[in-house]
Structures are given as C-alpha cells and as structure tokens.
Scaffold this motif. Structure first.
Motif, PDB file in Angstrom:
ATOM      1  N   ALA A 185       0.844  -1.199   0.000  1.00  0.00           N
ATOM      2  CA  ALA A 185       0.000   0.000   0.000  1.00  0.00           C
ATOM      3  C   ALA A 185       0.875   1.244   0.000  1.00  0.00           C
ATOM      4  O   ALA A 185       1.929   1.284   0.640  1.00  0.00           O
ATOM      5  N   THR A 186       0.436   2.256  -0.726  1.00  0.00           N
ATOM      6  CA  THR A 186       1.208   3.499  -0.815  1.00  0.00           C
ATOM      7  C   THR A 186       0.484   4.705  -0.225  1.00  0.00           C
ATOM      8  O   THR A 186       1.079   5.770  -0.101  1.00  0.00           O
ATOM      9  N   ILE A 187      -0.806   4.554   0.107  1.00  0.00           N
ATOM     10  CA  ILE A 187      -1.579   5.685   0.613  1.00  0.00           C
ATOM     11  C   ILE A 187      -1.590   5.639   2.137  1.00  0.00           C
ATOM     12  O   ILE A 187      -2.082   4.677   2.726  1.00  0.00           O
ATOM     13  N   PRO A 188      -1.044   6.657   2.825  1.00  0.00           N
ATOM     14  CA  PRO A 188      -1.092   6.679   4.294  1.00  0.00           C
ATOM     15  C   PRO A 188      -2.527   6.670   4.798  1.00  0.00           C
ATOM     16  O   PRO A 188      -3.433   7.219   4.161  1.00  0.00           O
ATOM     17  N   ARG A 211      -8.779  11.300   5.237  1.00  0.00           N
ATOM     18  CA  ARG A 211      -9.038  12.712   4.958  1.00  0.00           C
ATOM     19  C   ARG A 211      -9.704  12.883   3.590  1.00  0.00           C
ATOM     20  O   ARG A 211     -10.690  13.619   3.445  1.00  0.00           O
ATOM     21  N   ALA A 212      -9.174  12.198   2.563  1.00  0.00           N
ATOM     22  CA  ALA A 212      -9.751  12.313   1.224  1.00  0.00           C
ATOM     23  C   ALA A 212     -11.176  11.774   1.190  1.00  0.00           C
ATOM     24  O   ALA A 212     -12.067  12.373   0.567  1.00  0.00           O
ATOM     25  N   PHE A 213     -11.410  10.661   1.871  1.00  0.00           N
ATOM     26  CA  PHE A 213     -12.755  10.081   1.917  1.00  0.00           C
ATOM     27  C   PHE A 213     -13.702  11.016   2.651  1.00  0.00           C
ATOM     28  O   PHE A 213     -14.847  11.224   2.231  1.00  0.00           O
ATOM     29  N   GLY A 214     -13.223  11.615   3.742  1.00  0.00           N
ATOM     30  CA  GLY A 214     -14.052  12.538   4.509  1.00  0.00           C
ATOM     31  C   GLY A 214     -14.486  13.737   3.698  1.00  0.00           C
ATOM     32  O   GLY A 214     -15.647  14.176   3.769  1.00  0.00           O
ATOM     33  N   LYS A 215     -13.586  14.293   2.913  1.00  0.00           N
ATOM     34  CA  LYS A 215     -13.934  15.455   2.094  1.00  0.00           C
ATOM     35  C   LYS A 215     -14.910  15.051   0.989  1.00  0.00           C
ATOM     36  O   LYS A 215     -15.848  15.794   0.670  1.00  0.00           O
TER      37      LYS A 215
END
Length: 543
Positions: free
Chosen positions: A520-523, A529-533
């Motif tokens: 996996a490369t996404i912290p 945060r991206a999902f929340g936005k």
C-alpha cells in the motif's frame, strides 16, 4: 430595472460585540446590524448564530450580506458589494476564500487568467463574508434546521446552494481578510487563516469575467493536489499523478526545481502547485497574480507552522512560486511525452457505476488500455468487480490474466465513489457532525483506499501472479487507532468505549508483497481525509 438594496448582518459572540459593532458602522448606508449568538455558553459552534443571521433579512432587501466578526474589510468594500449584486444578481457572492482551500486555489487560477470572479468548486461555502439574493438567504435557516444534524454551517450552506443550483462566485481579488482573532467556534487547529489573494482596496468596478477552470491546483496539508472537473463530478488527484497523466514527468519538473533557492519538501509542493497553475492557464501577468502566488506556500503550511514561522518562509516560497509559474507557462507550449503504456488491454465487468469508472481511470494512469467490455477480445484482460457482500463482507475483484484467474479480496473500500454505509464512513460522519466516536479497542478495522485497489489490480496484471487469492488492505488499525486517525483527519471529537457485537473478517496480508512486490502506498490519514472530504462535498445523500 430592480433597484438593488444590500442589507447585512455581522454575526458575533457577545464577547466580541465591540468588534462586530465597529464593522457594522463601516457600512455607509447603515444597513448592517449585529446578530449575537443566542446561546453564548453553549457548545462552540457558529451554527446557531448563522441561522439567526440569515433569518434577519429585511423585507425590502434584494440581497443580504453576512460577515463574521473577525474580518478586515478592504476600503470601499460595501460599495463594491453593491456593484457585485448589480452585476451578478442571481448568484451567491463570496468576498473571501481561505489560502489553503480549493476555492482559494480557484481564486488564484482566476487571478492568473485576469478574471473578476472565480466559480467555487465542491467544498464548504466560503461563509466568512457571503452575500445571497434575499429570497435565497431567507430559506437557509429552514434548510439548516431540517437537514443540519450537526454538520458545519459552511458545509450546509454549500449543500443548500448546490441543491438550489445557485452558483457561488468569489471576488478576485478578495476584498475581505481574516483578522487572525482567536476562533470562538474552535477552528484554531486549522492554523493561521488568511485570504488566497487579498487587496486592501476594493476594485472600483465589478467586472463580469467569470473563471471556470477545468484544473485547479491547490497546496494543503503539505501536499499538492488538483481539483479536476470530470463529467458531472470532480476528481482530486495528487499533482504529480496529474502531471504524469498529462505527459509531463515529475522528474522533469524536479530538474527545474533544483535550481530554486529553497529546495525543501514544502517548497517542492509549492513548486508543483504553481508549475501546474502556469501549465493550465492563459498567460496573464498582474499584481493580483503576484499576490496570489505569494500565498501558495504559506497556505499549504498554515496548519503545520506558527504564524512567525509562516512569515519567515513566505519570501522564499513566493520566489519559488513565481519561478515555477513561469516554468509552467514555458512548458505549456512544448510537446508532451506519450503516456507510458503497459501493452495490456483491460475491460471492467460486473457492477458498473461511478466506482468502476473511477477504477478504470486509475488503471489507465497505470498505462493500461481500458476498453468497454463490449469491445473485449480474446487478448483483453477482464477485471470483474464482485458484489461487496459476496463473499461475506469482502469486496472482490477477479482478475483474468490469461492463463488463469486471480481473486483480490479487498478490505472495506474507501475513497471517491465507494460505498457510503461502511463503518469508516459512519465514523467520519460522526466526526463531521461533532458526535462522539464509539470505540471498541479490541476490534480490528481494515480498509483499502481506492488508489491502492487500482495499484493492486495493476500488480496482478503485470506482476506474474501465482497464488489464486491475494488479500489487500491499505491499513489495519485497532479501534483506538482508527478513532485517532478520524479525529486528526476530519474533526477532533470525544470517544466513548463500547463493546462491539459485529464481527468483521480480518484479511491476512503479506502474500501480495511477497509474490507481486505490491505494498500500500496511501497513508491511512490521507485516505481517511480524502474520503471525509468526498463524503462532505461530493455526495448527494441526504443525511
């Protein structure tokens, strides 16, 4: 012709009544009054006062302006607001956008193209200084009471205006600045909040040029990203990913960046943002553009540094942004390199919809030629997406590599276009709405960012898989760890201890790394945060 009458309110906590009254007195027409928090000892939130302010529209007003109490106004602000109402009578008009917001980035792009107004993108509405047509203003409080349920008032305003199809235009340059007073609503964790492009003197006229760019680069949380207009939706790729997609390698940009005076990682993110701005705009030089470029670096670091530290780095980041913008403008006219091709044709089958389309675009970025399943040939590699509930609660993809099929079992997918009823989504919504997070410290949570889903599929297509099944997850977290990530990435809220009766499968990871070299490369915090936005700004689900 309708005679424009702009009235307004300054919303304030009682302890800042004096500052609010001073702002109201600046209105030469005397049509701005102060509206105080009706429950000043209640939880720190602007929602109560916001609803009261928007409910106070006089009957003879054509437009209503709400200012927060911690602002600085440009000279001539009220006259400019009146002219703006005349120029754009049916639109919502914001006079400020935060320097680390997507809308702030839209202001910079508008400044780069010489426009008078930027069109807001999917994000919270810039409510620090917002003017609405009077009838639209009168309807907000009822909407907020009906559909609010704890959501921040600027998110509610965005949804309200979106539902009514009222566009938000943002003044270029901004004519309102955040004063830097401590936040009564608990927003100091966001760091120093400043305008993306503030002018101390309002324009003498309200022009009619409105910018609506397809690509809007922004620097936030020490990361350069872009808002990219899609077919009915927005995508938010990292800037390096966007550059690769457009035929420009980040290594090429890096070579030019290495000549900059500041070569820190933060300066590199500023460089990427300004370079992509230059790449994506028609050349236009002005003092307003220079002001806009100066805020890219400080905006991206505002929640990382103290005010004094931001002041110290501003000159070097301004210099980096100016040179990067010029480099982007120069690069815009030269040929792009062809996209890296894997030579593999791929078709996605199974449940379609936006998630399948999003995965298709991500696989294309990995170099695969993605075709419609109806065009599949004997050489096409099929990626069949399984129902999230089959088998069990694990989302699957069956990848046909030719010799055989391989199953990818994904932990809960999160990110754009993924299911909105997952446990991670539920916790994010609780945090957004200021409610306590139920935490079972013994429960294990796993999730997979959609970008890691695509890279795992790519690894199977190109990596010579052997095993019939690979388990994939971006993160494996305890209940306490997941709550900590949600609080840090969305909003800090209390937690409450619970004992969960829900059993979720725990995938056994490691085989994909051992056989395919995939990790996996996404912290975890970036994924949440991206999902929340996306949940807040890009879904139309009624909450």
């Amino acid at each position: 012709m309708t005679v424009i009458r702009v009235c307004g309110a300054v919303m304030a906590h009682p302890r800042r009544r004096a500052e609010a009254e001073a702002l109201a007195r600046l209105d030469p027409a005397g049509a701005t009054k102060v509206v105080l928090d009706p429950d000043p000892d209640g939880p720190p939130t602007a929602a109560r006062t916001t609803k009261l302010a928007w409910s106070s529209v006089p009957e003879d007003a054509t437009h209503f302006l709400v200012l927060q109490d911690d602002v600085e106004l440009a000279d001539g602000f009220f006259e400019h607001a009146r002219k703006a109402a005349e120029r754009l009578p049916d639109d919502a008009i914001a006079f400020y956008a935060n320097w680390n917001s997507r809308n702030g980035a839209a202001v910079r792009m508008a400044a780069a193209s010489g426009a008078d107004w930027a069109t807001a993108v999917n994000e919270y509405a810039p409510c620090l200084a917002l003017m609405l047509p009077a009838e639209i203003a009168r309807g907000y409080a009822g909407y907020a009471v009906r559909d609010g349920d704890g959501w921040p008032c600027d998110v509610l305003m965005f949804r309200y205006l979106k539902a009514l199809e009222v566009p938000i235009r943002i003044a270029v340059p901004n004519t309102v600045e955040h004063s830097g007073l401590p936040s009564v609503a608990g927003n100091d964790a966001h760091g120093l909040r400043r305008s993306a492009c503030f002018s101390g003197v309002a324009p003498a006229t309200a022009g009619g040029v409105i910018a609506e760019h397809e690509v809007i680069p922004f620097h936030k949380h020490l990361t350069s990203e872009c808002a990219v207009r899609g077919d009915g939706y927005w995508d938010y790729p990292g800037t390096e990913r966007l550059l690769r997609r457009s035929g420009i390698s980040p290594q090429e940009c890096r070579a030019a960046f290495e000549r900059a005076s500041d070569r820190s990682e933060a300066a590199w993110q500023t460089w990427l943002t300004a370079f992509t701005m230059g790449l994506s705009t028609v050349e236009h030089s002005s003092a307003v553009l220079d002001q806009a470029l100066a805020t890219i670096g400080p905006g991206g670091l505002c929640d990382q540094l103290l005010a004094s530290e931001i002041e110290a780095i501003t000159p070097s980041h301004h210099d980096v942004a100016v040179h990067a913008f010029a480099a982007g403008r120069d690069r815009a006219g030269r040929p792009r390199r062809p996209r890296r091709a894997s030579g593999i044709e791929v078709a996605i089958t199974g449940p379609g919809g936006a998630l399948a389309e999003h995965l298709a675009s991500l696989l294309a970025e990995h170099g695969h030629d993605v075709v419609d399943s109806a065009r599949a040939s004997g050489e096409t590699r099929l990626v069949h997406l399984g129902d999230p509930s089959d088998p069990g609660d694990v989302y699957c993809a069956i990848v046909d590599t030719g010799p055989r099929e391989h199953v990818l079992r994904f932990a809960t997918p999160i990110g754009p276009h993924t299911p909105v009823d997952s446990e991670v989504a539920r916790l994010i919504e609780l945090a957004w709405t200021r409610r306590a997070l139920p935490v079972d410290p013994d429960r294990v949570h796993q999730f997979t960012d959609v970008r890691d889903m695509a890279s795992a599929i790519d690894a199977v297509l190109t990596g010579g898989p052997v095993a019939p099944v690979y388990d994939i997850a971006t993160a494996t977290l305890t209940g306490n760890e997941l709550a900590k990530v949600v609080c840090a990435s969305v909003r800090s809220v209390p937690t409450e201890h619970v004992t969960s009766t829900t059993e979720t499968p725990v995938l056994k990871l490691g085989l994909a790394a051992a056989e395919l070299g995939w990790t996996a490369t996404i912290p975890a915090d970036e994924a949440v945060r991206a999902f929340g936005k996306w949940l807040a700004y890009d879904t139309d689900r009624v909450r």
